[in-house]
Design a protein around this motif. Structure first.
Motif, PDB file in Angstrom:
ATOM      1  N   PRO A   1      -0.915  13.877   1.047  1.00 57.85           N
ATOM      2  CA  PRO A   1      -0.171  14.653   2.070  1.00 57.85           C
ATOM      3  C   PRO A   1       0.896  13.903   2.510  1.00 57.85           C
ATOM      4  O   PRO A   1       0.859  12.712   2.782  1.00 57.85           O
ATOM      5  CB  PRO A   1      -1.411  14.616   3.327  1.00 57.85           C
ATOM      6  CG  PRO A   1      -2.690  14.547   2.409  1.00 57.85           C
ATOM      7  CD  PRO A   1      -2.402  13.704   1.363  1.00 57.85           C
ATOM      8  N   GLU A   2       1.911  14.437   2.835  1.00 61.36           N
ATOM      9  CA  GLU A   2       3.175  13.991   3.539  1.00 61.36           C
ATOM     10  C   GLU A   2       3.007  13.413   4.840  1.00 61.36           C
ATOM     11  O   GLU A   2       3.492  12.084   5.071  1.00 61.36           O
ATOM     12  CB  GLU A   2       4.342  15.175   3.564  1.00 61.36           C
ATOM     13  CG  GLU A   2       4.925  15.408   2.527  1.00 61.36           C
ATOM     14  CD  GLU A   2       6.121  16.430   2.569  1.00 61.36           C
ATOM     15  OE1 GLU A   2       6.279  16.905   3.894  1.00 61.36           O
ATOM     16  OE2 GLU A   2       6.728  16.830   1.662  1.00 61.36           O
ATOM     17  N   GLY A   3       2.171  13.881   5.467  1.00 66.22           N
ATOM     18  CA  GLY A   3       1.785  13.021   6.766  1.00 66.22           C
ATOM     19  C   GLY A   3       1.017  11.800   6.656  1.00 66.22           C
ATOM     20  O   GLY A   3       1.361  10.891   7.387  1.00 66.22           O
ATOM     21  N   ASP A   4       0.200  11.561   5.504  1.00 58.67           N
ATOM     22  CA  ASP A   4      -0.312  10.157   5.017  1.00 58.67           C
ATOM     23  C   ASP A   4       0.856   9.420   4.575  1.00 58.67           C
ATOM     24  O   ASP A   4       0.806   7.984   5.056  1.00 58.67           O
ATOM     25  CB  ASP A   4      -1.373  10.414   3.935  1.00 58.67           C
ATOM     26  CG  ASP A   4      -2.457  11.049   4.348  1.00 58.67           C
ATOM     27  OD1 ASP A   4      -2.790  11.573   5.585  1.00 58.67           O
ATOM     28  OD2 ASP A   4      -3.437  11.304   3.676  1.00 58.67           O
ATOM     29  N   LEU A   5       1.962   9.553   4.055  1.00 59.24           N
ATOM     30  CA  LEU A   5       3.106   9.038   3.390  1.00 59.24           C
ATOM     31  C   LEU A   5       3.814   8.632   4.766  1.00 59.24           C
ATOM     32  O   LEU A   5       4.307   7.485   4.871  1.00 59.24           O
ATOM     33  CB  LEU A   5       3.716   9.738   2.544  1.00 59.24           C
ATOM     34  CG  LEU A   5       3.055  10.037   1.109  1.00 59.24           C
ATOM     35  CD1 LEU A   5       3.959  10.440   0.070  1.00 59.24           C
ATOM     36  CD2 LEU A   5       2.214   8.713   0.433  1.00 59.24           C
ATOM     37  N   LEU A   6       4.081   9.263   5.662  1.00 61.64           N
ATOM     38  CA  LEU A   6       4.790   9.131   6.849  1.00 61.64           C
ATOM     39  C   LEU A   6       4.242   8.384   7.876  1.00 61.64           C
ATOM     40  O   LEU A   6       4.590   7.303   8.351  1.00 61.64           O
ATOM     41  CB  LEU A   6       5.254  10.528   7.497  1.00 61.64           C
ATOM     42  CG  LEU A   6       6.295  11.308   6.571  1.00 61.64           C
ATOM     43  CD1 LEU A   6       6.349  12.573   7.272  1.00 61.64           C
ATOM     44  CD2 LEU A   6       7.422  10.622   6.716  1.00 61.64           C
ATOM     45  N   GLY A   7       2.886   8.485   7.881  1.00 65.44           N
ATOM     46  CA  GLY A   7       2.071   7.549   8.639  1.00 65.44           C
ATOM     47  C   GLY A   7       2.022   6.153   7.971  1.00 65.44           C
ATOM     48  O   GLY A   7       2.144   5.307   9.060  1.00 65.44           O
ATOM     49  N   LEU A   8       2.061   6.033   6.618  1.00 61.79           N
ATOM     50  CA  LEU A   8       2.143   4.673   6.323  1.00 61.79           C
ATOM     51  C   LEU A   8       3.355   3.948   6.606  1.00 61.79           C
ATOM     52  O   LEU A   8       3.614   2.794   7.101  1.00 61.79           O
ATOM     53  CB  LEU A   8       1.955   4.283   4.862  1.00 61.79           C
ATOM     54  CG  LEU A   8       0.628   4.905   4.436  1.00 61.79           C
ATOM     55  CD1 LEU A   8       0.499   5.115   2.908  1.00 61.79           C
ATOM     56  CD2 LEU A   8      -0.194   3.552   4.851  1.00 61.79           C
TER      57      LEU A   8
ATOM     58  N   TRP B   1       0.846  -1.140  -0.046  1.00 62.20           N
ATOM     59  CA  TRP B   1      -0.120   0.097  -0.028  1.00 62.20           C
ATOM     60  C   TRP B   1       0.933   1.288   0.115  1.00 62.20           C
ATOM     61  O   TRP B   1       0.500   2.318  -0.679  1.00 62.20           O
ATOM     62  CB  TRP B   1      -0.916  -0.057   1.103  1.00 62.20           C
ATOM     63  CG  TRP B   1      -1.840   1.098   1.172  1.00 62.20           C
ATOM     64  CD1 TRP B   1      -1.962   2.235   2.058  1.00 62.20           C
ATOM     65  CD2 TRP B   1      -2.900   1.338   0.340  1.00 62.20           C
ATOM     66  NE1 TRP B   1      -2.985   2.944   1.811  1.00 62.20           N
ATOM     67  CE2 TRP B   1      -3.634   2.696   0.733  1.00 62.20           C
ATOM     68  CE3 TRP B   1      -3.532   0.551  -0.753  1.00 62.20           C
ATOM     69  CZ2 TRP B   1      -4.751   3.250   0.124  1.00 62.20           C
ATOM     70  CZ3 TRP B   1      -4.643   1.172  -1.487  1.00 62.20           C
ATOM     71  CH2 TRP B   1      -5.357   2.505  -0.962  1.00 62.20           C
ATOM     72  N   THR B   2       2.136   1.280   0.733  1.00 62.28           N
ATOM     73  CA  THR B   2       2.758   2.196   0.829  1.00 62.28           C
ATOM     74  C   THR B   2       3.666   2.581  -0.402  1.00 62.28           C
ATOM     75  O   THR B   2       3.520   3.843  -1.008  1.00 62.28           O
ATOM     76  CB  THR B   2       3.966   2.203   1.897  1.00 62.28           C
ATOM     77  OG1 THR B   2       3.419   1.825   3.078  1.00 62.28           O
ATOM     78  CG2 THR B   2       4.892   3.285   2.003  1.00 62.28           C
ATOM     79  N   VAL B   3       4.019   1.666  -1.162  1.00 57.56           N
ATOM     80  CA  VAL B   3       4.656   1.629  -2.414  1.00 57.56           C
ATOM     81  C   VAL B   3       3.517   2.520  -3.546  1.00 57.56           C
ATOM     82  O   VAL B   3       3.907   3.295  -4.166  1.00 57.56           O
ATOM     83  CB  VAL B   3       5.100   0.440  -2.902  1.00 57.56           C
ATOM     84  CG1 VAL B   3       5.594   0.504  -4.653  1.00 57.56           C
ATOM     85  CG2 VAL B   3       6.133  -0.026  -1.884  1.00 57.56           C
ATOM     86  N   LEU B   4       2.261   1.790  -3.557  1.00 56.64           N
ATOM     87  CA  LEU B   4       1.209   2.291  -4.132  1.00 56.64           C
ATOM     88  C   LEU B   4       1.094   3.466  -3.972  1.00 56.64           C
ATOM     89  O   LEU B   4       1.023   4.420  -5.041  1.00 56.64           O
ATOM     90  CB  LEU B   4       0.006   1.468  -4.073  1.00 56.64           C
ATOM     91  CG  LEU B   4      -1.274   2.157  -4.935  1.00 56.64           C
ATOM     92  CD1 LEU B   4      -1.003   1.736  -6.227  1.00 56.64           C
ATOM     93  CD2 LEU B   4      -2.436   1.147  -4.532  1.00 56.64           C
TER      94      LEU B   4
ATOM     95  N   ALA C   1       8.048   2.538   1.846  1.00 51.98           N
ATOM     96  CA  ALA C   1       8.549   3.789   1.643  1.00 51.98           C
ATOM     97  C   ALA C   1      10.073   3.938   1.052  1.00 51.98           C
ATOM     98  O   ALA C   1      10.238   4.831   0.034  1.00 51.98           O
ATOM     99  CB  ALA C   1       8.580   4.799   2.845  1.00 51.98           C
ATOM    100  N   LEU C   2      11.004   3.365   1.554  1.00 54.94           N
ATOM    101  CA  LEU C   2      12.526   3.567   1.006  1.00 54.94           C
ATOM    102  C   LEU C   2      12.355   2.921  -0.403  1.00 54.94           C
ATOM    103  O   LEU C   2      13.331   3.613  -1.054  1.00 54.94           O
ATOM    104  CB  LEU C   2      13.072   2.824   1.922  1.00 54.94           C
ATOM    105  CG  LEU C   2      13.499   3.587   3.680  1.00 54.94           C
ATOM    106  CD1 LEU C   2      14.431   2.504   4.519  1.00 54.94           C
ATOM    107  CD2 LEU C   2      14.044   4.874   3.486  1.00 54.94           C
ATOM    108  N   LEU C   3      12.097   1.889  -0.614  1.00 57.10           N
ATOM    109  CA  LEU C   3      11.992   1.371  -1.790  1.00 57.10           C
ATOM    110  C   LEU C   3      11.272   2.113  -2.940  1.00 57.10           C
ATOM    111  O   LEU C   3      11.708   2.496  -3.930  1.00 57.10           O
ATOM    112  CB  LEU C   3      11.232  -0.048  -1.816  1.00 57.10           C
ATOM    113  CG  LEU C   3      11.051  -0.717  -3.128  1.00 57.10           C
ATOM    114  CD1 LEU C   3      12.392  -1.223  -3.809  1.00 57.10           C
ATOM    115  CD2 LEU C   3      10.283  -2.003  -3.035  1.00 57.10           C
ATOM    116  N   ALA C   4      10.150   2.782  -2.489  1.00 60.18           N
ATOM    117  CA  ALA C   4       9.239   3.531  -3.516  1.00 60.18           C
ATOM    118  C   ALA C   4      10.200   4.958  -3.795  1.00 60.18           C
ATOM    119  O   ALA C   4      10.224   5.467  -5.049  1.00 60.18           O
ATOM    120  CB  ALA C   4       7.902   3.954  -3.010  1.00 60.18           C
TER     121      ALA C   4
END
Length: 92
Positions: free
Chosen positions: A38-45, A18-21, A54-57
């Motif tokens: 929002p960046e907060g959503d990405l950081l929340g994941l 889900w994070t990569v998507l 996240a690191l891979l994406a």
């Protein structure tokens, strides 16, 4: 109902996919000028276990690699999670 190792692994795989998507979607939205995630959503994941995704994406899509303070916050999340994991392994 007890939580099994299989359940934990399944949940981590799901949150990382889900994070990569979501990173990919944000990259697409950035390229087309649409409303961003929002960046907060990405950081929340990342915080709930999606930090490997996240690191891979970031690497795959070359997305948010130089963005501050996003990069620092993601790094802190990864470091805390690594510390917790090492602590769990050391005490088991």
């Amino acid at each position: 109902m007890p939580i099994t190792l299989e359940t934990v692994v399944f949940a981590l795989v799901a949150v990382n996919l889900w994070t990569v998507l979501r990173f990919w979607q944000d990259k697409q939205r950035a390229a087309t000028g649409k409303l961003r995630i929002p960046e907060g959503d990405l950081l929340g994941l990342a915080l709930i276990g999606g930090s490997p995704g996240a690191l891979l994406a970031r690497r795959l899509f070359r997305h948010k690699t130089r963005k501050e303070p996003f990069s620092t916050r993601l790094t802190v999340i990864v470091m805390i999670q690594a510390g917790v994991l090492l602590g769990l392994v050391a005490t088991s």
